[in-house]
Design an enzyme around this catalytic site. Structure first.
Site, PDB file in Angstrom:
ATOM      1  N   GLY A   7       0.832  -1.212   0.000  1.00 50.20           N
ATOM      2  CA  GLY A   7       0.000   0.000   0.000  1.00 50.20           C
ATOM      3  C   GLY A   7       0.856   1.248   0.000  1.00 50.20           C
TER       4      GLY A   7
ATOM      5  N   ASP B 161      -1.375   6.456   3.571  1.00 44.67           N
ATOM      6  CA  ASP B 161      -0.571   6.075   4.741  1.00 44.67           C
ATOM      7  C   ASP B 161       0.807   5.583   4.333  1.00 44.67           C
ATOM      8  OD1 ASP B 161      -2.910   6.644   5.988  1.00 44.67           O
ATOM      9  OD2 ASP B 161      -3.150   4.701   6.972  1.00 44.67           O
TER      10      ASP B 161
ATOM     11  N   GLN C 253      -8.464  -2.552  -0.813  1.00 44.69           N
ATOM     12  CA  GLN C 253      -9.486  -1.774  -1.512  1.00 44.69           C
ATOM     13  C   GLN C 253     -10.166  -1.071  -0.342  1.00 44.69           C
ATOM     14  OE1 GLN C 253     -12.039   0.179  -2.417  1.00 44.69           O
ATOM     15  NE2 GLN C 253     -13.432  -1.494  -1.913  1.00 44.69           N
TER      16      GLN C 253
ATOM     17  N   SER D 276      -9.216  -1.465  11.160  1.00 48.55           N
ATOM     18  CA  SER D 276      -9.992  -0.234  10.987  1.00 48.55           C
ATOM     19  C   SER D 276     -11.111  -0.102  12.011  1.00 48.55           C
ATOM     20  CB  SER D 276     -10.602  -0.257   9.577  1.00 48.55           C
ATOM     21  OG  SER D 276     -11.611   0.707   9.464  1.00 48.55           O
TER      22      SER D 276
ATOM     23  N   GLU E 238     -13.870   0.831  11.277  1.00 55.13           N
ATOM     24  CA  GLU E 238     -15.093   0.365  10.603  1.00 55.13           C
ATOM     25  C   GLU E 238     -15.538  -0.989  11.165  1.00 55.13           C
ATOM     26  OE1 GLU E 238     -17.164   1.685   8.075  1.00 55.13           O
ATOM     27  OE2 GLU E 238     -16.107   3.547   8.462  1.00 55.13           O
TER      28      GLU E 238
ATOM     29  N   TYR F 253     -16.276  -4.149   3.212  1.00 59.41           N
ATOM     30  CA  TYR F 253     -14.938  -3.679   3.611  1.00 59.41           C
ATOM     31  C   TYR F 253     -14.687  -4.011   5.085  1.00 59.41           C
ATOM     32  CZ  TYR F 253     -11.428  -0.346   5.292  1.00 59.41           C
ATOM     33  OH  TYR F 253     -10.332   0.223   5.906  1.00 59.41           O
TER      34      TYR F 253
ATOM     35  N   ARG G  92      -5.134  12.368   1.195  1.00 57.22           N
ATOM     36  CA  ARG G  92      -6.258  11.450   1.294  1.00 57.22           C
ATOM     37  C   ARG G  92      -6.856  11.240  -0.102  1.00 57.22           C
ATOM     38  NH1 ARG G  92      -8.950   7.288   3.719  1.00 57.22           N
ATOM     39  NH2 ARG G  92     -10.531   7.972   5.203  1.00 57.22           N
TER      40      ARG G  92
HETATM   41  P1  NAP Z   1      -5.391   4.086   0.220  1.00 60.97           P
HETATM   42  O1  NAP Z   1      -4.881   5.484   0.069  1.00 60.97           O
HETATM   43  O2  NAP Z   1      -6.666   3.699  -0.423  1.00 60.97           O
HETATM   44  O3  NAP Z   1      -4.225   3.106  -0.267  1.00 60.97           O
HETATM   45  C1  NAP Z   1      -4.470   1.739  -0.472  1.00 60.97           C
HETATM   46  C2  NAP Z   1      -3.207   1.105  -1.003  1.00 60.97           C
HETATM   47  O4  NAP Z   1      -3.433  -0.295  -1.229  1.00 60.97           O
HETATM   48  C3  NAP Z   1      -2.730   1.687  -2.347  1.00 60.97           C
HETATM   49  O5  NAP Z   1      -1.338   1.799  -2.316  1.00 60.97           O
HETATM   50  C4  NAP Z   1      -3.160   0.611  -3.325  1.00 60.97           C
HETATM   51  O6  NAP Z   1      -2.348   0.551  -4.496  1.00 60.97           O
HETATM   52  C5  NAP Z   1      -2.905  -0.641  -2.488  1.00 60.97           C
HETATM   53  N1  NAP Z   1      -3.561  -1.813  -3.043  1.00 60.97           N
HETATM   54  C6  NAP Z   1      -4.859  -1.967  -3.374  1.00 60.97           C
HETATM   55  N2  NAP Z   1      -5.076  -3.189  -3.872  1.00 60.97           N
HETATM   56  C7  NAP Z   1      -3.886  -3.832  -3.866  1.00 60.97           C
HETATM   57  C8  NAP Z   1      -3.460  -5.113  -4.267  1.00 60.97           C
HETATM   58  N3  NAP Z   1      -4.299  -5.979  -4.821  1.00 60.97           N
HETATM   59  N4  NAP Z   1      -2.151  -5.452  -4.113  1.00 60.97           N
HETATM   60  C9  NAP Z   1      -1.268  -4.554  -3.605  1.00 60.97           C
HETATM   61  N5  NAP Z   1      -1.620  -3.315  -3.221  1.00 60.97           N
HETATM   62  C10 NAP Z   1      -2.918  -2.956  -3.350  1.00 60.97           C
HETATM   63  O7  NAP Z   1      -5.531   3.727   1.787  1.00 60.97           O
HETATM   64  P2  NAP Z   1      -4.962   4.504   3.059  1.00 60.97           P
HETATM   65  O8  NAP Z   1      -5.940   5.567   3.429  1.00 60.97           O
HETATM   66  O9  NAP Z   1      -3.535   4.821   2.876  1.00 60.97           O
HETATM   67  O10 NAP Z   1      -5.106   3.367   4.169  1.00 60.97           O
HETATM   68  C11 NAP Z   1      -4.084   2.404   4.374  1.00 60.97           C
HETATM   69  C12 NAP Z   1      -4.670   1.159   5.015  1.00 60.97           C
HETATM   70  O11 NAP Z   1      -5.263   1.487   6.263  1.00 60.97           O
HETATM   71  C13 NAP Z   1      -5.763   0.475   4.202  1.00 60.97           C
HETATM   72  O12 NAP Z   1      -5.659  -0.923   4.416  1.00 60.97           O
HETATM   73  C14 NAP Z   1      -7.046   0.996   4.824  1.00 60.97           C
HETATM   74  O13 NAP Z   1      -8.103   0.100   4.617  1.00 60.97           O
HETATM   75  C15 NAP Z   1      -6.629   1.087   6.278  1.00 60.97           C
HETATM   76  N6  NAP Z   1      -7.321   2.081   7.074  1.00 60.97           N
HETATM   77  C16 NAP Z   1      -7.399   3.362   6.623  1.00 60.97           C
HETATM   78  C17 NAP Z   1      -8.030   4.316   7.403  1.00 60.97           C
HETATM   79  C18 NAP Z   1      -8.111   5.759   6.941  1.00 60.97           C
HETATM   80  O14 NAP Z   1      -8.879   6.511   7.535  1.00 60.97           O
HETATM   81  N7  NAP Z   1      -7.327   6.170   5.986  1.00 60.97           N
HETATM   82  C19 NAP Z   1      -8.572   3.962   8.656  1.00 60.97           C
HETATM   83  C20 NAP Z   1      -8.418   2.642   9.096  1.00 60.97           C
HETATM   84  C21 NAP Z   1      -7.782   1.705   8.309  1.00 60.97           C
HETATM   85  P3  NAP Z   1      -2.794   1.311  -5.850  1.00 60.97           P
HETATM   86  O15 NAP Z   1      -2.257   2.709  -5.692  1.00 60.97           O
HETATM   87  O16 NAP Z   1      -2.104   0.512  -6.879  1.00 60.97           O
HETATM   88  O17 NAP Z   1      -4.276   1.276  -5.930  1.00 60.97           O
HETATM   89  P1  GDP Z   2     -15.422   5.817   5.851  1.00 65.10           P
HETATM   90  O1  GDP Z   2     -15.733   6.205   7.252  1.00 65.10           O
HETATM   91  O2  GDP Z   2     -14.240   4.917   5.737  1.00 65.10           O
HETATM   92  O3  GDP Z   2     -16.585   5.273   5.112  1.00 65.10           O
HETATM   93  O4  GDP Z   2     -14.925   7.180   5.137  1.00 65.10           O
HETATM   94  P2  GDP Z   2     -15.622   8.118   4.055  1.00 65.10           P
HETATM   95  O5  GDP Z   2     -14.850   9.391   4.050  1.00 65.10           O
HETATM   96  O6  GDP Z   2     -15.800   7.412   2.762  1.00 65.10           O
HETATM   97  O7  GDP Z   2     -17.078   8.400   4.652  1.00 65.10           O
HETATM   98  C1  GDP Z   2     -17.274   8.995   5.927  1.00 65.10           C
HETATM   99  C2  GDP Z   2     -18.769   9.269   6.120  1.00 65.10           C
HETATM  100  O8  GDP Z   2     -19.148  10.318   5.223  1.00 65.10           O
HETATM  101  C3  GDP Z   2     -19.657   8.083   5.815  1.00 65.10           C
HETATM  102  O9  GDP Z   2     -20.620   7.965   6.833  1.00 65.10           O
HETATM  103  C4  GDP Z   2     -20.338   8.454   4.509  1.00 65.10           C
HETATM  104  O10 GDP Z   2     -21.656   7.934   4.350  1.00 65.10           O
HETATM  105  C5  GDP Z   2     -20.389   9.971   4.642  1.00 65.10           C
HETATM  106  N1  GDP Z   2     -20.521  10.656   3.342  1.00 65.10           N
HETATM  107  C6  GDP Z   2     -21.456  11.573   3.016  1.00 65.10           C
HETATM  108  N2  GDP Z   2     -21.339  11.956   1.755  1.00 65.10           N
HETATM  109  C7  GDP Z   2     -20.293  11.268   1.236  1.00 65.10           C
HETATM  110  C8  GDP Z   2     -19.669  11.238  -0.059  1.00 65.10           C
HETATM  111  O11 GDP Z   2     -20.080  11.924  -0.985  1.00 65.10           O
HETATM  112  N3  GDP Z   2     -18.586  10.425  -0.207  1.00 65.10           N
HETATM  113  C9  GDP Z   2     -18.110   9.656   0.830  1.00 65.10           C
HETATM  114  N4  GDP Z   2     -17.028   8.898   0.614  1.00 65.10           N
HETATM  115  N5  GDP Z   2     -18.689   9.632   2.045  1.00 65.10           N
HETATM  116  C10 GDP Z   2     -19.766  10.446   2.249  1.00 65.10           C
END
Ligand code: NAP
Ligand code: GDP
Length: 336
Positions: free
Chosen positions: A9, A14, A89, A131, A133, A155, A190
């Site tokens: 990732g 991140d 994903q 997460s 979630e 997810y 993000r």
């Molecule tokens: P992100 O920006 O969506 O990045 C996801 C990464 O996973 C990208 O580098 C993507 O590569 C890679 N990836 C997707 N499918 C893959 C595959 N089949 N094989 C190898 N790599 C693959 O996510 P993020 O916000 O940095 O979050 C990082 C991790 O923390 C994720 O697992 C997410 O679910 C988890 N998480 C995030 C949050 C948050 O608020 N951000 C909170 C809790 C947990 P490509 O660029 O090639 O698509």
């Molecule tokens: P999540 O908490 O990982 O689902 O992060 P998101 O940023 O995708 O969504 C956070 C919250 O915003 C969720 O409760 C969504 O339903 C709400 N939301 C409202 N409008 C939107 C939108 O247009 N896009 C996304 N991604 N979320 C939205």
């Protein structure tokens, strides 16, 4: 000798912050990238292209969480001391459209990586990007490491699987494996379809006259939003402990999407109500109404705490997107 880390990732939000942190700490960093039809490294280009940064030298290796043999080979070849599994994903709404793929990568991908570690026999530490979630529809507030999971999307279900397989490999095979249960964390890097970034980028475009309306879904949902730069530090700290464990990482504050809108548009001197319209397509079949985390365990055991507050996070993202749109419109100097 520099410590070797592998990040999956790496091209994501991140992955980019974590590699910067590890470089600062003197690590040799490998990132797993997958083949895509377009090159997708804008968040990490500065880590391997900048000729002035002598010590920064990110190494990218091709692989996929869907492809066990690539994971086996990479781990056997580079023998990382730390592995951060951030690949997923990661979009909740999209996971309802592609549930099977989401689980393939989020759930089975983690298993493949843990199996590759077990097969290789190397001593490594493993971080799993779990997460908030997973708490989903939980009505226990705030949520901590003991709060039961109630996932509300494919997810989240895939993340519950990955959480438990991580615990299982720790208990069954004595692998140093940790779950970081991270609440939402945002930044100027993000993904553009997550609500915070969609708002700040939409706002910047509205302010510059290139977008008229911003279409959103459920504005009443509440999230515990922190800054990604703070959260990757908690990931690293988990792998520096004597014993592997699981930790909630959160700010302990929750805000609605409406509050985020008011803060962002207010900062730019606009009234969000004049620009935002509701589009049902952005609602989810099952929603997570409210998340708020209790990170006292991480604060005590890891000596971690978030530095960036909600209002500063919003400002940071608005400022960054205003700059970005200005550059898109007027070039590097930001002027006509
Ligand atoms: P992100 O920006 O969506 O990045 C996801 C990464 O996973 C990208 O580098 C993507 O590569 C890679 N990836 C997707 N499918 C893959 C595959 N089949 N094989 C190898 N790599 C693959 O996510 P993020 O916000 O940095 O979050 C990082 C991790 O923390 C994720 O697992 C997410 O679910 C988890 N998480 C995030 C949050 C948050 O608020 N951000 C909170 C809790 C947990 P490509 O660029 O090639 O698509
Ligand atoms: P999540 O908490 O990982 O689902 O992060 P998101 O940023 O995708 O969504 C956070 C919250 O915003 C969720 O409760 C969504 O339903 C709400 N939301 C409202 N409008 C939107 C939108 O247009 N896009 C996304 N991604 N979320 C939205």
């Amino acid at each position: 000798m520099a410590k070797v880390a592998l990040i999956t990732g790496i091209t994501g939000q991140d992955g980019s912050y974590l590699s910067e942190l590890l470089f600062k700490k003197g690590y040799e960093v490998y990132g797993l990238i997958r083949r895509a039809s377009t090159f997708n490294t804008k968040r990490i280009d500065h880590l391997y292209r900048d000729p002035h940064e002598q010590n920064v030298h990110l190494k990218l290796v091709y692989g996929d969480l869907n492809d066990a043999s690539s994971l086996n080979r990479i781990i056997k070849t580079i023998k990382p001391e730390e592995i951060y599994n951030l690949a997923a994903q990661s979009h909740v709404r999209v996971s309802f459209d592609i549930p099977e793929y989401t689980s393939e990568i989020g759930a089975l991908g983690a298993t493949r990586l843990l199996e590759a570690i077990r097969d290789s026999g190397i001593k490594t530490k493993y971080y799993q990007a779990s997460s908030s979630e997973m708490f989903g529809n939980s009505k226990d507030f705030p949520q901590n490491e003991k709060t039961p999971f109630y996932p509300r999307s494919p997810y989240a279900v895939s993340k519950v699987y990955a959480y438990w397989i991580t615990v299982n490999y720790r208990e069954a095979y004595n692998i140093f494996a940790c779950n970081g249960i991270l609440f939402n964390h945002e930044s100027p890097r993000r993904g553009e379809t997550f609500v915070t970034r969609k708002i700040t980028l939409g706002l910047a475009r509205i302010k510059h006259g290139v977008q008229k309306k911003l279409f959103l879904g459920n504005l009443d949902a509440k999230r515990d939003w922190g800054f990604a730069g703070d959260y990757v530090e908690a990931m690293w700290l988990m792998l520096q402990q004597k014993k592997a464990d699981d930790f909630v990482v959160a700010t302990g504050e929750t805000h609605s999407v409406k509050e985020f809108l008011a803060e962002a548009f207010g900062y730019a001197g606009l009234d969000w109500k004049k620009f935002v319209e509701i589009d049902k397509r952005y609602f989810r079949p099952t929603e997570v109404d409210c998340l708020i985390g209790d990170s006292s365990k991480a604060r005590k055991s890891l000596n971690w705490k978030p530095k960036v507050k909600f209002k500063d996070l919003v400002k940071m993202m608005v400022d960054s997107d205003m700059d970005l749109v200005k550059k898109e419109l007027y070039g590097e100097k930001g002027r006509k």
